[in-house]
Design a protein around this motif. Structure first.
Motif, PDB file in Angstrom:
ATOM      1  N   GLY A 157      39.974  35.741  34.172  1.00  0.00           N
ATOM      2  CA  GLY A 157      38.665  35.509  33.562  1.00  0.00           C
ATOM      3  C   GLY A 157      38.262  36.702  32.720  1.00  0.00           C
ATOM      4  N   ASP A 158      37.074  37.239  32.988  1.00  0.00           N
ATOM      5  CA  ASP A 158      36.568  38.392  32.245  1.00  0.00           C
ATOM      6  C   ASP A 158      36.943  39.713  32.906  1.00  0.00           C
ATOM      7  OD1 ASP A 158      35.357  36.801  30.328  1.00  0.00           O
ATOM      8  OD2 ASP A 158      33.438  36.748  31.377  1.00  0.00           O
ATOM      9  N   GLY A 159      37.798  39.662  33.910  1.00  0.00           N
ATOM     10  CA  GLY A 159      38.153  40.883  34.624  1.00  0.00           C
ATOM     11  C   GLY A 159      39.588  40.867  35.106  1.00  0.00           C
ATOM     12  N   PHE A 160      39.772  41.386  36.321  1.00  0.00           N
ATOM     13  CA  PHE A 160      41.110  41.482  36.894  1.00  0.00           C
ATOM     14  C   PHE A 160      41.081  41.128  38.367  1.00  0.00           C
ATOM     15  CE2 PHE A 160      41.562  43.908  33.108  1.00  0.00           C
ATOM     16  CZ  PHE A 160      42.887  43.738  32.742  1.00  0.00           C
ATOM     17  N   LYS A 161      42.142  40.476  38.801  1.00  0.00           N
ATOM     18  CA  LYS A 161      42.391  40.269  40.218  1.00  0.00           C
ATOM     19  C   LYS A 161      43.268  41.436  40.661  1.00  0.00           C
ATOM     20  CE  LYS A 161      44.815  37.161  43.361  1.00  0.00           C
ATOM     21  NZ  LYS A 161      45.566  35.881  43.442  1.00  0.00           N
ATOM     22  N   ILE A 162      42.875  42.101  41.745  1.00  0.00           N
ATOM     23  CA  ILE A 162      43.629  43.239  42.263  1.00  0.00           C
ATOM     24  C   ILE A 162      44.196  42.846  43.616  1.00  0.00           C
ATOM     25  CG2 ILE A 162      43.504  45.636  43.039  1.00  0.00           C
ATOM     26  CD1 ILE A 162      41.115  45.986  41.108  1.00  0.00           C
ATOM     27  N   VAL A 163      45.522  42.911  43.735  1.00  0.00           N
ATOM     28  CA  VAL A 163      46.185  42.622  45.008  1.00  0.00           C
ATOM     29  C   VAL A 163      46.824  43.919  45.492  1.00  0.00           C
ATOM     30  CG1 VAL A 163      47.921  41.248  46.206  1.00  0.00           C
ATOM     31  CG2 VAL A 163      46.617  40.239  44.312  1.00  0.00           C
ATOM     32  N   PHE A 164      46.280  44.453  46.582  1.00  0.00           N
ATOM     33  CA  PHE A 164      46.768  45.703  47.145  1.00  0.00           C
ATOM     34  C   PHE A 164      48.069  45.484  47.910  1.00  0.00           C
ATOM     35  CE2 PHE A 164      42.180  46.432  46.784  1.00  0.00           C
ATOM     36  CZ  PHE A 164      42.181  47.643  46.121  1.00  0.00           C
ATOM     37  N   ASP A 165      48.922  46.500  47.911  1.00  0.00           N
ATOM     38  CA  ASP A 165      50.148  46.430  48.704  1.00  0.00           C
ATOM     39  C   ASP A 165      49.814  46.337  50.189  1.00  0.00           C
ATOM     40  OD1 ASP A 165      51.352  46.725  46.247  1.00  0.00           O
ATOM     41  OD2 ASP A 165      52.311  48.651  46.712  1.00  0.00           O
ATOM     42  N   THR A 166      48.780  47.048  50.607  1.00  0.00           N
ATOM     43  CA  THR A 166      48.283  46.969  51.985  1.00  0.00           C
ATOM     44  C   THR A 166      46.772  46.753  51.929  1.00  0.00           C
ATOM     45  OG1 THR A 166      48.006  49.367  52.115  1.00  0.00           O
ATOM     46  CG2 THR A 166      50.087  48.476  52.930  1.00  0.00           C
ATOM     47  N   PRO A 167      46.228  45.942  52.836  1.00  0.00           N
ATOM     48  CA  PRO A 167      44.791  45.673  52.810  1.00  0.00           C
ATOM     49  C   PRO A 167      43.962  46.956  52.865  1.00  0.00           C
ATOM     50  CG  PRO A 167      45.894  44.161  54.302  1.00  0.00           C
ATOM     51  CD  PRO A 167      46.909  45.198  53.903  1.00  0.00           C
ATOM     52  N   GLN A 168      42.834  46.939  52.158  1.00  0.00           N
ATOM     53  CA  GLN A 168      41.949  48.094  52.071  1.00  0.00           C
ATOM     54  C   GLN A 168      40.654  47.843  52.835  1.00  0.00           C
ATOM     55  OE1 GLN A 168      42.928  51.099  50.370  1.00  0.00           O
ATOM     56  NE2 GLN A 168      44.767  49.902  50.808  1.00  0.00           N
ATOM     57  N   ARG A 169      40.142  48.915  53.438  1.00  0.00           N
ATOM     58  CA  ARG A 169      38.954  48.808  54.279  1.00  0.00           C
ATOM     59  C   ARG A 169      37.671  48.755  53.448  1.00  0.00           C
ATOM     60  NH1 ARG A 169      34.896  51.576  56.833  1.00  0.00           N
ATOM     61  NH2 ARG A 169      34.604  51.107  59.048  1.00  0.00           N
ATOM     62  N   ALA A 170      36.889  47.735  53.707  1.00  0.00           N
ATOM     63  CA  ALA A 170      35.509  47.586  53.242  1.00  0.00           C
ATOM     64  C   ALA A 170      35.275  47.758  51.743  1.00  0.00           C
ATOM     65  CB  ALA A 170      34.605  48.526  54.033  1.00  0.00           C
ATOM     66  N   PRO A 171      35.983  46.998  50.889  1.00  0.00           N
ATOM     67  CA  PRO A 171      35.599  47.042  49.480  1.00  0.00           C
ATOM     68  C   PRO A 171      34.183  46.489  49.354  1.00  0.00           C
ATOM     69  CG  PRO A 171      37.185  45.290  49.866  1.00  0.00           C
ATOM     70  CD  PRO A 171      37.043  46.040  51.152  1.00  0.00           C
ATOM     71  N   ALA A 172      33.353  47.137  48.577  1.00  0.00           N
ATOM     72  CA  ALA A 172      31.942  46.762  48.505  1.00  0.00           C
ATOM     73  C   ALA A 172      31.586  46.188  47.142  1.00  0.00           C
ATOM     74  CB  ALA A 172      31.066  47.976  48.810  1.00  0.00           C
ATOM     75  N   ARG A 173      31.045  44.987  47.139  1.00  0.00           N
ATOM     76  CA  ARG A 173      30.583  44.342  45.904  1.00  0.00           C
ATOM     77  C   ARG A 173      29.597  45.262  45.196  1.00  0.00           C
ATOM     78  NH1 ARG A 173      28.473  39.171  47.563  1.00  0.00           N
ATOM     79  NH2 ARG A 173      30.629  38.520  47.428  1.00  0.00           N
ATOM     80  N   GLY A 174      29.771  45.402  43.889  1.00  0.00           N
ATOM     81  CA  GLY A 174      28.877  46.240  43.100  1.00  0.00           C
ATOM     82  C   GLY A 174      29.347  47.678  42.947  1.00  0.00           C
ATOM     83  N   GLN A 175      30.346  48.084  43.730  1.00  0.00           N
ATOM     84  CA  GLN A 175      30.890  49.436  43.624  1.00  0.00           C
ATOM     85  C   GLN A 175      32.033  49.448  42.609  1.00  0.00           C
ATOM     86  OE1 GLN A 175      29.699  52.212  45.208  1.00  0.00           O
ATOM     87  NE2 GLN A 175      28.053  50.883  45.913  1.00  0.00           N
TER      88      GLN A 175
END
Length: 192
Positions: A157-175
């Motif tokens: 869309g207007d941005g990017f999908k980010i797929v981490f190699d390992t899950p990341q703790r607590a990504p925060a909307r708006g950050q």
């Protein structure tokens, strides 16, 4: 950018503190803050209540299925990933998963539910002036106090999908999510 001046760019933090002390700045020896630097007493919540001239309304703590777990004191009192000060009894520790300002709800979860394998970002900015048209790999930092994590970024869309190699703790909307290639800044965007 042509008028941007970064007078401290070649100095370390220790050197800046030495200069500040030599010039008589009383803040030269202050301990570092992880909070909003211009707020002296009471923290962000008290500052907002005073500035807005009214209390922030209380609301519901809910689990990820929407079940009410208790009451919160106002959404400004919480941050994604927070554990302390929730005041909710449960069979295991709970953490803030997300904050739904529109519904005045704070969503809580157990520790393992804080981790996300993929996130989406928009409002992206790239120093090159244009976003990559194809998927690319980068190290992505989602918290300024954490190290970057390797990920695959794909236009979406207007941005990017980010797929981490390992899950990341607590990504925060708006950050911010910031993309690096080693020490080189590639770009960044806002977590959706």
């Amino acid at each position: 950018l042509s008028r941007l001046v970064l007078p401290l760019a070649d100095l370390t933090k220790a050197q800046v503190r030495e200069i500040a002390e030599a010039e008589g700045f009383t803040c030269a020896a202050d301990k570092e803050s992880q909070d909003v630097c211009f707020i002296e007493k009471g923290g962000l919540s008290a500052f907002l209540r005073q500035t807005l001239g009214h209390d922030i309304p209380s609301g519901d703590f809910v689990d990820t299925d929407g079940n009410v777990l208790g009451r919160h004191t106002g959404i400004t009192d919480y941050t994604v990933g927070q554990r302390r000060g929730l005041g909710v009894a449960f069979t295991e520790p709970l953490y803030v998963k997300s904050i739904d300002a529109g519904a005045n709800r704070v969503v809580l979860c157990t520790c393992e539910r804080l981790f996300e394998k993929e996130i989406y970002v928009d409002e992206c900015v790239f120093p090159s002036g244009k976003p990559p048209a194809e998927s690319f790999r980068a190290d992505v930092r989602i918290r300024y106090t954490k190290t970057s994590a390797p990920a695959l970024l794909s236009p979406c869309g207007d941005g990017f999908k980010i797929v981490f190699d390992t899950p990341q703790r607590a990504p925060a909307r708006g950050q911010s999510a910031v993309f690096f290639d080693g020490d080189e800044l590639i770009g960044g965007g806002i977590i959706k």
